[in-house]
Design a protein around this motif. Structure first.
Motif: not given
Length: 311
Positions: A46-69
């Protein structure tokens, strides 16, 4: 139509998210979003994907536990973007969702993930790493995440205290100098915690009323090693009453430094954060925008925090 990245951990908690995916995606589409869905494949994904692709999205929704968040937040901070984060908690502990006033009911959390009140939230930086709500070391930190939730529900936060300190001789201590802003403390410590959450390890935080999500301040507790059962009892009583004594120190600050004679194992948001002889914790004031379950009225935010702690 807004672009949204929905990233979820299929292994989180009781794996309940899988049966709800259709409902979640349908809700996003009906409310003006075009979702891209990604299931994490391994730790750190999740860290890698958000770092690389966050710029293409207006918002990010994450589902998981504290570690995923934690992975999503740290990835966003390294992406140089300012996307809004929505959260659907599906982990075993879900500490930070309580601070954000987000329920664990998936349908209710889904609605808040795109409709909730936006709030700029403080985050933490530990050396070169980022964390969402807690940096800690010592016996209490380790046992709090290892204690079964059923035991926590029955005995409260003292379940892990008692489990971690069955005998004084079992307590691992570190000789350290801890600096909180300009104030220094030196001694043999069995526990240190800097946090911005009303819940840590599934238990209500000791500070209760003092937690502010956007005040640039983290709360901390330092516990010195007890010499015998009398001092051990004073530690338990101090944690129970939230009152300082010779073995417990409560402080608030924006900068924390820990220097020790040997390497200390740290916990960041419930996961192993590395071993260091010198560590620095910095508060990043209002670093990330979160969708929350709060109303627009700041007084109601405080009231909601108080209400959660009494439930």
């Amino acid at each position: 139509m807004k672009k949204i990245l929905f990233i979820y951990n299929p292994m989180s908690g009781q794996k309940t998210i899988s049966s709800q995916l259709g409902m979640i995606v349908d809700y996003f589409c009906k409310h003006g979003y075009v979702p891209t869905v990604y299931a994490t494949q391994k730790q750190g994904d999740a860290r890698y994907k958000v770092r690389e692709y966050a710029k293409f999205f207006d918002e990010i929704v994450v589902s998981g536990g504290d570690g995923t968040l934690d992975e999503v937040v740290s990835g966003l901070l390294r992406s140089d973007t300012n996307s809004i984060i929505g959260y659907i908690p599906t982990g075993s502990t879900n500490d930070f969702s309580r601070s954000l006033n987000i329920p664990t009911d998936i349908k209710k959390a889904t609605k808040l993930s795109i409709n909730g009140q936006i709030m700029d939230i403080d985050l933490g930086k530990f050396n070169s790493k980022f964390f969402t709500y807690v940096a800690a070391f010592g016996s209490f930190a380790q046992v709090s995440y290892e204690t079964e939730q059923s035991m926590k529900n029955i005995f409260g936060r003292f379940a892990y205290i008692l489990e971690g300190v069955k005998t004084v001789s079992n307590l691992k201590s570190y000789h350290a100098k801890i600096t909180i802003d300009e104030e220094e403390f030196e001694g043999d410590f069995i526990h240190f915690m800097a946090t911005n959450s009303v819940s840590v390890g599934g238990f209500n935080n000791f500070y209760k009323k003092n937690i502010g999500l956007d005040d640039g301040i983290f709360e901390s507790v330092l516990v010195k090693k007890p010499n015998g059962l009398l001092e051990l009892n004073s530690i338990i009583e101090g944690l129970r009453s939230n009152k300082e004594n010779e073995n417990i120190i409560f402080r608030s600050g924006s900068s924390f430094e820990v220097e020790s004679d040997e390497k200390i194992d740290w916990t960041l948001d419930g996961d192993f954060g590395g071993s260091y002889t010198k560590s620095e914790v910095k508060v990043l004031n209002m670093a990330v925008k979160f969708r929350t379950g709060f109303s627009r009225d700041s007084e109601k935010i405080k009231a909601n925090q108080e209400k959660r702690l009494t439930n």
